[in-house]
Design a protein around this motif. Structure first.
Motif, PDB file in Angstrom:
ATOM      1  N   ILE A 156     -16.093   1.644 -17.415  1.00  0.00           N
ATOM      2  CA  ILE A 156     -16.294   1.831 -18.862  1.00  0.00           C
ATOM      3  C   ILE A 156     -17.416   0.912 -19.349  1.00  0.00           C
ATOM      4  O   ILE A 156     -18.321   1.315 -20.066  1.00  0.00           O
ATOM      5  N   ARG A 157     -17.381  -0.347 -18.910  1.00  0.00           N
ATOM      6  CA  ARG A 157     -18.386  -1.305 -19.398  1.00  0.00           C
ATOM      7  C   ARG A 157     -19.789  -0.936 -18.936  1.00  0.00           C
ATOM      8  O   ARG A 157     -20.755  -1.120 -19.671  1.00  0.00           O
ATOM      9  N   HIS A 159     -20.961   1.950 -18.716  1.00  0.00           N
ATOM     10  CA  HIS A 159     -21.464   3.043 -19.560  1.00  0.00           C
ATOM     11  C   HIS A 159     -21.537   2.694 -21.036  1.00  0.00           C
ATOM     12  O   HIS A 159     -22.441   3.123 -21.737  1.00  0.00           O
ATOM     13  N   LYS A 160     -20.554   1.946 -21.507  1.00  0.00           N
ATOM     14  CA  LYS A 160     -20.453   1.729 -22.963  1.00  0.00           C
ATOM     15  C   LYS A 160     -20.885   0.325 -23.391  1.00  0.00           C
ATOM     16  O   LYS A 160     -21.036   0.060 -24.590  1.00  0.00           O
ATOM     17  N   GLN A 161     -21.030  -0.572 -22.443  1.00  0.00           N
ATOM     18  CA  GLN A 161     -21.475  -1.962 -22.696  1.00  0.00           C
ATOM     19  C   GLN A 161     -20.577  -2.748 -23.642  1.00  0.00           C
ATOM     20  O   GLN A 161     -20.962  -3.799 -24.158  1.00  0.00           O
ATOM     21  N   LEU A 166     -13.737   0.362 -29.073  1.00  0.00           N
ATOM     22  CA  LEU A 166     -13.808   1.590 -28.270  1.00  0.00           C
ATOM     23  C   LEU A 166     -12.471   2.345 -28.377  1.00  0.00           C
ATOM     24  O   LEU A 166     -11.407   1.743 -28.375  1.00  0.00           O
ATOM     25  N   ASP A 226     -13.824   7.873 -27.111  1.00  0.00           N
ATOM     26  CA  ASP A 226     -14.999   7.581 -26.280  1.00  0.00           C
ATOM     27  C   ASP A 226     -14.687   7.759 -24.804  1.00  0.00           C
ATOM     28  O   ASP A 226     -15.586   7.958 -23.996  1.00  0.00           O
ATOM     29  N   VAL A 227     -13.417   7.639 -24.460  1.00  0.00           N
ATOM     30  CA  VAL A 227     -13.001   7.724 -23.058  1.00  0.00           C
ATOM     31  C   VAL A 227     -11.715   8.546 -22.975  1.00  0.00           C
ATOM     32  O   VAL A 227     -10.785   8.336 -23.767  1.00  0.00           O
ATOM     33  N   ASP A 266     -21.076  11.922 -25.570  1.00  0.00           N
ATOM     34  CA  ASP A 266     -21.141  10.904 -24.510  1.00  0.00           C
ATOM     35  C   ASP A 266     -19.751  10.464 -24.046  1.00  0.00           C
ATOM     36  O   ASP A 266     -19.579   9.353 -23.535  1.00  0.00           O
TER      37      ASP A 266
END
Ligand code: ASP
Length: 340
Positions: A156-157, A159-161, A166, A226-227, A266
């Protein structure tokens, strides 16, 4: 996004990784940062560093596993540790030997870390009380699967930083899932909002007590997240089916292309594996452009290298014996410089 150089690994002092519930956000980030450093090794021509040379890691699996077992094995080998593989089948467990007796006998051969998968919740914690070696929980019943959640977080990090704010939906058989529990603890500590989705029999409203939102309507949740982390129905942990039929379950909760059309452009689609194609996720979505399923598997090797490194390092500093050399820098590759 911070990287390993920004954060001291001093945040990690534990000899065991038993679950994510007990870890602080700093400890979780210390593992992710360490894994980031190790991930680069997978791209080298010689994918090995001497960090755990001379150390012994035992993979003790009392339950089936494909990804977790292989990636722990590979992770230990990439760190140059010696790896012993132990399976319940074919062992003296069939002759009545207990987990603790087996582990203490193996430890007597000289062992630095046990990686344990067991059907009993708390098995790794019990083992940790009986051995001097480091213990890593590779899944204990429906309780926790910390390294799976860590590799999910790592992916996840990448891709989403970020985690703060989130929106993450975990969909499926939450009741029987150790992956869900470890993800819930960790994601919330890092500031993400977690929605648990599934039929009331598999996602009872009491899960809201953990701070999550509970929903029985996947279509209502999809547009805002987001996920999407899709979970398998854990039939091996259910006495009877907790819904009318697999077809009915899929009609309401399978992630299909049609459902995904309403998601954010996204959105990340995740799955810990093994996938039951056509049940919780359609083959097109599992292999589609939003899917990061294989990235999760790749991340698993780096994350498990980080975990093994951190727990063995903590074990050795706690022992303060001075007999063994300090561990080499985690990513220095003597092997790369001097191929043998
Ligand atoms: N591989 C994961 C676990 O061991 C997920 C699953 O089996 O569904 O929990």
């Amino acid at each position: 996004m911070s990287d390993a150089r920004d954060r001291p690994r001093g945040a990690w002092t534990r000899r065991h990784l038993l679950g994510l519930r007990e870890l602080s956000a700093e400890e979780i980030l210390a593992v992710l940062d360490t894994a980031r450093g190790f991930s680069e090794i997978s791209g080298r021509s010689i994918r090995k560093v001497p960090t755990l040379r001379g150390r012994v890691v035992v993979n003790a699996f009392y339950e089936p596993s494909t990804r977790t077992r292989l990636s722990f094995s590979l992770a230990a080998q990439r760190l140059s540790a010696d790896v012993l593989e132990f399976s319940k089948s074919g062992s003296s467990t069939a002759k009545g030997e207990t987990l603790i007796d087996t582990a203490r006998n193996i430890e007597a051969m000289g062992v630095d870390a046990f990686v344990l998968r067991h059907s009993a919740p708390g098995a790794a914690a019990v083992l940790a009380r009986h051995v001097d070696a480091a213990v890593v929980n590779a899944g204990d019943g429906a309780h926790e699967h910390p390294t799976q959640a860590l590799l999910d977080l790592y992916t996840i990090r990448e891709h989403k930083q970020r985690f703060e704010g989130l929106e993450v939906a975990i969909v499926g058989d939450i009741s029987h899932s150790r992956v869900a529990r470890s993800n819930i603890w960790a994601l919330q500590k890092l500031g993400a909002r977690v929605t648990l989705v599934g039929p009331p029999t598999l996602v009872p409203s009491r899960f809201a007590e953990l701070g999550c939102e509970v929903s029985h309507d996947l279509d209502a949740v999809i547009p805002r997240v987001d996920v999407l982390n899709m979970l398998r129905i854990q039939r091996e942990r259910q006495g009877r089916l907790n819904f009318p039929s697999t077809k009915e379950y899929s009609r309401l909760f399978a992630l299909t292309e049609r459902r995904l059309e309403r998601a954010k452009s996204d959105v990340l689609v995740m799955h810990p594996g093994p996938i039951n194609r056509g049940v919780e996720i359609s083959p097109e979505v599992a292999d589609g452009k939003h899917s990061v399923v294989l990235e999760q598997v790749s991340a698993g090797v780096a994350v498990r290298m980080a975990v093994l490194f951190l727990v063995v390092q903590a074990k050795e500093s706690a022992q303060r014996s001075g007999e063994r050399p300090a561990l080499a820098s985690p990513v220095t590759s003597e092997t790369n410089r001097r191929p043998s």
